[in-house]
Design an enzyme around this catalytic site. Structure first.
Site, PDB file in Angstrom:
ATOM      1  N   HIS A  38       1.284  -0.843   0.003  1.00 49.16           N
ATOM      2  CA  HIS A  38      -0.119   0.168  -0.098  1.00 49.16           C
ATOM      3  C   HIS A  38       0.889   1.709   0.126  1.00 49.16           C
ATOM      4  O   HIS A  38       1.176   2.291  -0.493  1.00 49.16           O
ATOM      5  CB  HIS A  38      -1.419  -0.086   1.322  1.00 49.16           C
ATOM      6  CG  HIS A  38      -2.645  -0.624   0.998  1.00 49.16           C
ATOM      7  ND1 HIS A  38      -2.562  -2.176   0.801  1.00 49.16           N
ATOM      8  CD2 HIS A  38      -3.326  -0.809   0.626  1.00 49.16           C
ATOM      9  CE1 HIS A  38      -3.101  -3.075   0.951  1.00 49.16           C
ATOM     10  NE2 HIS A  38      -4.098  -1.430   0.602  1.00 49.16           N
ATOM     11  N   LYS A 106      -9.110  -9.303   7.232  1.00 52.02           N
ATOM     12  CA  LYS A 106      -9.611  -9.239   8.974  1.00 52.02           C
ATOM     13  C   LYS A 106     -10.386  -8.254   9.898  1.00 52.02           C
ATOM     14  O   LYS A 106      -9.198  -7.700   9.635  1.00 52.02           O
ATOM     15  CB  LYS A 106      -8.593 -10.662   9.330  1.00 52.02           C
ATOM     16  CG  LYS A 106      -9.265 -11.431  10.705  1.00 52.02           C
ATOM     17  CD  LYS A 106      -7.633 -12.078  11.454  1.00 52.02           C
ATOM     18  CE  LYS A 106      -6.562 -11.693  10.926  1.00 52.02           C
ATOM     19  NZ  LYS A 106      -5.343 -12.283  12.151  1.00 52.02           N
TER      20      LYS A 106
END
Length: 192
Positions: A38, A106
């Site tokens: 990212h 998650k």
């Protein structure tokens, strides 16, 4: 709660029909990306450099897979989700620039329901299911940025019936995790 079997890239009509709590199974292409990937995506963007992979309509899986090379091909050993909240700060900038339609991970994400609204969904995969996830990955297409290390590299995966994934944040701005958190706080406040 409804069950959907969808193909990537997700369309606007796919996104519009999903609501928090729905179950999704994906077939198609999924790219893994964790913290370092990212950060590098955003660095490329800030410098005006083109990414070596296409994020148009992409499904990004917050995952640091364990891979094994056999006969000059990569195979997935385990590919469980990682904690998505770590990517929360970078996600709004990512979505401003790229048409990502699904984030998979998650534990929910913080303060991203607004940036996801109208363009992307967050799909939660239960932690501890690394072997189950690997079973639904048919092929490793390629890997980018391997210099980041195996878990941080961007792996392009072909998946079939990848899931079950729960719609944690839908494209309408509803956040299942925020609702559960608020409910828990209300219950806790009554106990003290």
């Amino acid at each position: 709660m409804t069950e959907f079997h969808l193909s990537t890239p997700l369309s606007k009509s796919d996104l519009d029909q999903l609501s928090t709590g729905d179950i999704v199974y994906l077939t198609g292409t999924v790219l893994t990306a964790r913290d370092e990937a990212h950060a590098r995506i955003l660095e490329f963007t800030e410098r005006g450099e083109e990414l070596p992979f296409d994020l148009e309509g992409a499904a990004i899986y917050h995952c640091g897979p364990l891979m094994e090379q056999k006969d000059n091909k990569w195979e997935v050993v385990a590919a469980g989700p990682t904690t998505s909240a770590r990517m929360s700060k970078m996600t709004p900038r990512l979505l401003e620039r790229y048409n990502v339609t699904a984030l998979i991970g998650k534990g929910g994400m913080n303060n991203v329901a607004g940036p996801l609204k109208g363009k992307c969904v967050y799909l939660a995969f239960t932690g501890g299911c690394a072997a189950l996830a690997a079973e639904n990955i048919q092929k490793v297409e390629t890997v980018y940025w391997s210099d980041l290390g195996m878990p941080e590299a961007v792996w392009v995966l072909k998946v079939k019936n990848f899931g079950p994934l729960i719609v944690g944040i839908d494209a309408k701005g509803n956040d299942l995790f925020a609702k559960i958190d608020e409910k828990a706080r209300n219950i806790f406040s009554r106990l003290i």
